[in-house]
Design an enzyme around this catalytic site. Structure first.
Site, PDB file in Angstrom:
ATOM      1  N   HIS A   1      77.187  83.971  35.309  1.00 56.36           N
ATOM      2  CA  HIS A   1      78.312  84.800  35.742  1.00 56.36           C
ATOM      3  C   HIS A   1      79.338  84.925  34.614  1.00 56.36           C
ATOM      4  CE1 HIS A   1      81.573  86.460  37.935  1.00 56.36           C
ATOM      5  NE2 HIS A   1      82.019  85.383  38.553  1.00 56.36           N
TER       6      HIS A   1
ATOM      7  N   CYS B   1      82.834  88.086  45.351  1.00 58.35           N
ATOM      8  CA  CYS B   1      84.120  87.438  45.572  1.00 58.35           C
ATOM      9  C   CYS B   1      84.888  87.428  44.262  1.00 58.35           C
ATOM     10  CB  CYS B   1      83.939  86.029  46.124  1.00 58.35           C
ATOM     11  SG  CYS B   1      83.007  84.915  45.046  1.00 58.35           S
TER      12      CYS B   1
ATOM     13  N   CYS C   1      86.691  87.905  38.479  1.00 58.15           N
ATOM     14  CA  CYS C   1      85.231  88.054  38.601  1.00 58.15           C
ATOM     15  C   CYS C   1      84.796  89.502  38.836  1.00 58.15           C
ATOM     16  CB  CYS C   1      84.707  87.190  39.752  1.00 58.15           C
ATOM     17  SG  CYS C   1      85.456  85.565  39.852  1.00 58.15           S
TER      18      CYS C   1
END
Length: 391
Positions: free
Chosen positions: A347, A377, A95
């Site tokens: 995302h 995160c 991520c």
């Protein structure tokens, strides 16, 4: 503020409109084309920068296969004004990939290994699915909880540990869509979205300059009616309080303070500090707490000094404990994700780190802030943070 020669400055930022991965605007656009479009447009509007000066194109991308394979950074840069003599690399920190791309460029600048970099990231989750080609090692379960690879279950665990209720999560989800819609209506995203062609729901080619992922009609009652997405028995995390699966790319031009001064360029911001940290994979969403604490310490700052924060909204159940332990939950409406977040915008893994960093710089510029934190995160238990100061 005056710049030091090896300060790392952000010159410009842009991103694509965020598209739904299922039948969305980017369904007929490849990841390399999205990336090349952004790079070309940013260089075009920053004509003081000679593309020949670009040392390296550093691009975040998680699932590096199919159209995203074989070093997509190089594939994309070859389709831009950047000459073949410049280099390119693709990086992954899941991520946090494009924020890691930023950190890699920053570290090179700080150590004198280049002056001008193009960084960013992309993920076309409609063309290359999240789990395509992934084959986890079964022995990993001897070292970390078996559910650690299921991000939604780690969010359930973190929310439960911190006493986060279903209603709190639903309220957070509604907030994300409302703020993103408000920012769109008020033109707050105009500085960051670089329009590009895509296809509407009827298959017609058009220019998009807005995010198609935002649902202004989202209500608390509507979210309350959704079933748990990951733990059917007693779970609280739903599709409505999770980051959307979307397609998108983001891009920044980064350079040394000396080169910016030489070219007469007024930067948007300077990087004050950077940090990464690890946590138990079973509560992967907690990573921004230690990484932000570490970054603030390196900058000689406290959270009280920070004007605005962009926290990637992987899940409401994850974001709320992070804000609580960073001691900004009571200041959320003044400081945190003022233009919404990934629950509304989505995302796209490789895109998000540079996206939230650029959105933060926009928020700081539009609201007169000086110091900002971008943090997120990272799957399997990490956090990554960048502290910016507006110039």
């Amino acid at each position: 503020m005056s710049l030091n020669p090896r300060d790392v400055v952000i010159v410009d930022f842009g991103r694509t409109p965020m598209g739904r991965s299922k039948g969305g605007m980017h369904r007929n656009t490849r990841a390399e084309d999205m990336s090349a479009h952004l790079i070309s447009k940013l260089l075009e509007r920053n004509d003081k920068i000679d593309p020949k000066e670009v040392e390296d194109v550093i691009w975040g991308c998680v699932n590096q296969t199919m159209e995203q394979g074989w070093n997509i950074a190089r594939m994309a840069s070859l389709m831009t004004p950047i000459p073949h003599t410049s280099a390119a690399q693709t990086v992954s920190r899941l991520c946090g990939s494009s924020m890691s791309a930023l950190h890699t460029a920053a570290q090179a600048i700080m150590t004198g290994n280049g002056d001008v970099f193009v960084i960013g990231g992309v993920e076309h989750m409609g063309h290359v699915s999240m789990m395509h080609g992934v084959d986890p090692n079964p022995h990993l379960s001897l070292h970390a909880a078996k559910a650690s690879g299921m991000m939604g279950l780690t969010a359930e665990m973190l929310g439960k540990m911190h006493g986060i209720t279903r209603e709190q999560q639903d309220l957070f989800g509604v907030r994300s869509h409302q703020l993103a819609h408000k920012a769109t209506v008020e033109g707050k995203f105009k500085d960051e979205i670089i329009p590009m062609q895509g296809y509407d729901e009827n298959g017609f080619l058009k220019v998009f300059d807005f995010d198609e992922t935002i649902r202004p009609e989202t209500t608390l009652e509507g979210l309350a009616s959704l079933k748990p997405a990951f733990n059917p028995k007693g779970g609280t995390v739903t599709a409505g309080t999770s980051s959307q699966i979307t397609d998108g790319a983001s891009c920044m031009i980064v350079m040394s303070g000396q080169r910016a001064m030489d070219l007469g360029i007024q930067p948007l911001a300077v990087i004050r500090s950077m940090a990464v940290a690890g946590v138990d994979p079973a509560i992967m969403g907690y990573g921004p707490v230690p990484s932000t604490q570490k970054a603030l310490k390196r900058a000689g700052l406290t959270m009280a000094d920070i004007d605005f924060i962009e926290l990637n909204e992987a899940f409401a159940a994850q974001a709320l404990p992070v804000l609580k332990d960073l001691k900004v939950l009571d200041k959320m409406d003044e400081k945190v994700n003022l233009h919404g977040g990934a629950i509304a915008l989505g995302h796209p893994f490789g895109c998000s780190g540079a996206r939230i960093s650029g959105t933060l710089l926009n928020v700081m510029k539009q609201n007169g802030g000086t110091l900002g934190v971008a943090t997120m995160c990272v799957g399997l238990g990490q956090g990554i943070t960048t502290v910016f100061e507006r110039v």
